[in-house]
Write an enzyme that holds these catalytic residues in place. Structure first.
Site, short mmCIF file in Angstrom:
data_model
loop_
_atom_site.label_atom_id
_atom_site.label_comp_id
_atom_site.label_asym_id
_atom_site.label_seq_id
_atom_site.Cartn_x
_atom_site.Cartn_y
_atom_site.Cartn_z
N CYS A 104 -4.87 -15.09 14.13
CA CYS A 104 -5.78 -14.29 14.41
C CYS A 104 -5.57 -14.24 15.92
O CYS A 104 -5.93 -15.12 16.71
CB CYS A 104 -7.26 -14.73 14.25
N CYS A 446 -8.60 8.48 -3.77
CA CYS A 446 -9.07 8.30 -4.62
C CYS A 446 -8.16 8.31 -5.98
O CYS A 446 -7.48 8.88 -6.10
CB CYS A 446 -10.17 9.43 -5.00
N CYS A 449 -8.90 10.79 -8.80
CA CYS A 449 -8.90 12.23 -8.29
C CYS A 449 -8.09 13.14 -9.14
O CYS A 449 -8.19 14.28 -9.49
CB CYS A 449 -9.08 12.26 -6.89
#
Length: 534
Positions: A104, A446, A449
Site C-alpha cells: 500500500c 451494465c 443492458c
C-alpha cells in the site's frame, strides 16, 4: 485515507511502482529491532536500548544521518503480531495502532510520519504506546481489531477502540493523540518554552489569559480545545510569550488568535470567548485561503464545515498566474465558500471529480463547484479568468448559479428507430413532448443492458407506425437530468402523455411480447402482440 485491501490490476504501472516502494520500505525495516513487547520487562528493554542509542548519538551528533533518525523513530513503534497484540492492548491504557499493508503506497507514506509522531510523543512524556501491524500478514488479528482497509489508525483506550479523525502529518497525529489522551491545551510560561514550541508547531491557536485559572474565558477556551481535534491550542498568561507567538498582538487583555504558515498568517478573533464561537472561528480560518488538495488532506477538506467548495483544476504552471487573484477572491467569500486547487495532472485526485462533469479529458484549467449540503454541482463554462471566477463565486454564494448536469453532444437521430437522448435534450424529447415515450436507461458497464437494448429495438419495430409512441434510450453514465433518478440499470420507463412527472417503471425481466401487452394496456390501444416482429 483508505485504499482497497488489494491493489487494482488496472493500474499496472502504478502497481509496479508500489511494489518497488514496498521493497525499499522492507529493506529499511529489516534493520529494525524486533520487539515482541509481551510484558513490561520487554518494554523496559526497548527503553534501555533507546537510551543507549540516544547516548551514542550525543557522542557523535555530526555523524547522525537522516536514515539513522528514521531508524530510531521506527524502533519506538512496537510491531504487533499474532502473539503480542492482545497483551499489549489490554495491558496499556492508551495504544495507538497503525494497520498497514506492504504493497500500500499510502501506508508507505504514512509510516515515517507515524514514527516521527511516536518520537515526538515520547519526548513530551506521553504514555501512549505507538504500535503498527502488518494487516496482510496478520489478517486475522487485523480483522479482530476491525482494520478494514489500509492504512487505518485506531486509538485503543483501556482496550476499546475509537477511529482516528485527525490529519496525517506527524504534527497532526501528535495533536490528535495528545487531545485524546492528555491535556487539550499546552501551557507556555516562558519565552524559552515558546521558542521551543515554535520549532515544532506551525499552526496553532493562542489564548492569552492573565490569570489562567481565574479568567472567565479560560474555561471556554479549554472547552473549545477539547471540541477540536486538529489544531493545537496554546495558553499563556505571559505577554512576552504571547507576543513571541503572535507578533501582531495589540492588547494586554484576554486574547485569542490563530497562527498559520500561509497567507493570513496571523488572524485575531474578536468574538465572545465562548467555546462554540471559537470553534466556529477556527473552522472558518484554519485552512489556507486557497487549499491545495493532496491525498493526505482529503478527509480534512471533505469534512470541512464549509460545504460549498470551489475547485480549480489546473496545471502547476498555469495556476501560478491564478494563485494571487484566487487568494483575493477567497478573502471576499470567506466562511461562505472554500477555494481548493487540484493539480489537473494528478489523475488520482483530479479524475474522479472531472468524470462527474463528463470532462475527464480536460487538459486546460477547469473551475467547478460542489455544494455538499444540496448535493449539487456547478461548472464555470466561460473562460476561467479571475473576473469570471469571482463572478462565479458571487453567484454561488448568493444561490443564482444553476446546477450543472453533464450531457453528451446532441446526436443526429434522423431515421433512428430508437432515439438517442442526452442531458440537453431530455426536456424536449421526453418531458415536453406531446407523445408517449418509452425510455431505456442504460450504462456501458451494465451486464444486462445489451440484451434489453435488443428487446427495445424489437419493440420499436413492432410499434412502427404508431405516431404517438417514441422509443428512446439514454446513457446514464454520460448524461444527467434532475428529473431522471434511476438507481439500477437497465431501467425501462414509460412516460405517458399527460403524466410525464410520474413515469411507469416496466419490469426488465419481461419478454418483448409481455412488454408489448403492457404498453397496449397502459396506452389503451388494441393488442398488437401477435404481430410477427415479436
Amino acid at each position: 485515507m483508505l485504499t482497497k485491501p488489494k491493489p487494482n490490476s488496472k493500474f499496472s504501472i502504478l502497481f509496479t511502482f508500489l511494489l518497488l516502494l514496498s521493497f525499499l520500505i522492507f529493506v529499511a525495516r529489516s534493520s529494525d529491532v524486533a520487539v515482541e513487547a509481551g510484558s513490561e520487562e520487554e518494554l523496559d528493554d526497548l527503553e534501555q536500548l533507546l537510551a543507549v542509542d540516544e547516548q551514542l548519538q550525543e557522542e557523535r551528533p555530526e555523524q547522525q544521518s537522516e536514515a539513522e533518525t528514521v531508524s530510531k523513530a521506527q524502533r519506538i513503534v512496537v510491531e504487533l503480531n499474532g502473539d503480542n497484540t492482545k497483551r499489549l492492548i489490554d495491558g496499556n491504557e492508551y495504544v495507538m495502532v497503525l494497520g498497514y499493508a506492504p504493497w500500500c503506497a499510502r501506508s508507505a507514506e504514512l509510516m515515517p510520519r507515524f514514527a516521527e509522531a511516536a518520537t515526538d510523543l515520547k519526548e513530551i512524556g506521553s504514555s501512549v504506546l505507538m504500535a503498527k501491524i502488518d494487516g496482510e500478514r496478520y489478517s486475522k488479528v487485523a480483522s479482530q481489531l476491525e482494520i478494514k482497509g489500509f492504512p487505518t489508525l485506531l486509538l485503543f483506550v483501556n482496550g476499546t477502540s475509537q477511529s482516528y479523525t485527525g490529519g496525517f502529518s506527524s504534527e497532526e497525529i501528535v495533536i490528535w493523540v495528545q487531545k485524546k489522551t492528555g491535556a487539550s491545551t499546552i501551557k507556555l510560561d516562558t519565552v524559552d518554552e515558546a521558542s521551543g514550541f515554535l520549532k515544532k508547531h506551525h499552526t496553532f491557536i493562542l489564548g492569552l489569559f492573565e490569570k489562567s485559572e481565574d479568567s472567565s474565558g479560560h474555561d471556554e477556551f479549554v472547552k473549545a480545545a477539547s471540541l477540536d481535534n486538529e489544531i493545537q491550542f496554546v495558553e499563556t498568561s505571559s505577554i512576552d510569550v504571547a507576543k513571541l507567538l503572535f507578533p501582531n498582538l495589540k492588547t494586554n487583555n484576554v486574547f485569542v488568535g490563530l497562527v498559520k504558515t500561509e497567507a493570513e498568517k496571523y488572524t485575531s478573533y474578536d468574538g465572545p470567548c465562548q467555546a462554540e464561537k471559537i470553534v466556529e472561528f477556527l473552522n472558518s480560518n484554519k485552512f489556507p485561503l486557497v487549499t491545495k488538495l493532496t491525498e493526505s488532506n482529503t478527509v480534512r477538506v471533505y469534512s470541512s464545515p464549509v460545504k460549498l467548495q470551489v475547485m480549480v483544476f489546473s496545471k502547476t504552471d498555469d495556476f501560478e498566474s491564478l494563485a494571487q487573484p484566487l487568494e483575493d477572491i477567497a478573502r471576499k467569500f470567506k466562511s461562505k465558500l472554500m477555494l481548493i486547487y487540484i493539480d489537473i495532472s494528478n489523475e488520482n485526485l483530479a479524475m474522479p471529480f472531472l468524470t462527474l462533469f463528463g470532462i475527464e479529458d480536460a487538459k486546460k484549467t477547469v473551475v467547478a463547484a460542489f455544494d455538499n449540503n444540496l448535493n449539487s454541482k456547478y461548472l464555470l463554462e466561460s473562460d476561467p479568468s479571475p473576473s469570471n471566477i469571482e463572478e462565479f463565486c458571487f453567484g454561488l454564494a448568493h444561490g443564482t448559479v444553476s446546477a450543472y448536469y453533464k450531457s453528451q453532444p446532441i446526436p443526429d437521430n434522423q431515421n433512428a428507430s430508437v432515439v438517442a437522448v442526452v442531458g440537453r435534450t431530455f426536456d424536449e424529447v421526453v418531458l415536453r413532448s406531446s407523445e408517449n415515450v418509452l425510455l431505456e436507461v442504460h450504462t456501458p458497464w451494465c451486464i444486462n443492458c445489451e440484451a434489453l437494448s435488443k428487446q427495445v429495438e424489437k419493440l420499436s419495430q413492432h410499434f412502427k407506425g404508431f405516431e404517438n409512441l417514441v422509443f428512446a434510450r439514454i446513457d446514464a453514465s454520460a448524461n444527467e437530468h434532475p428529473k431522471l433518478t434511476v438507481d439500477d440499470y437497465p431501467t425501462i420507463l414509460l412516460y405517458k402523455t399527460g403524466e410525464k412527472e410520474n413515469p411507469l417503471k416496466l419490469s426488465t425481466k419481461s419478454s418483448a411480447k409481455d412488454m408489448a401487452v403492457l404498453i397496449n394496456k397502459e396506452l389503451k390501444w388494441k393488442d398488437q402482440s401477435g404481430k410477427d416482429e415479436l
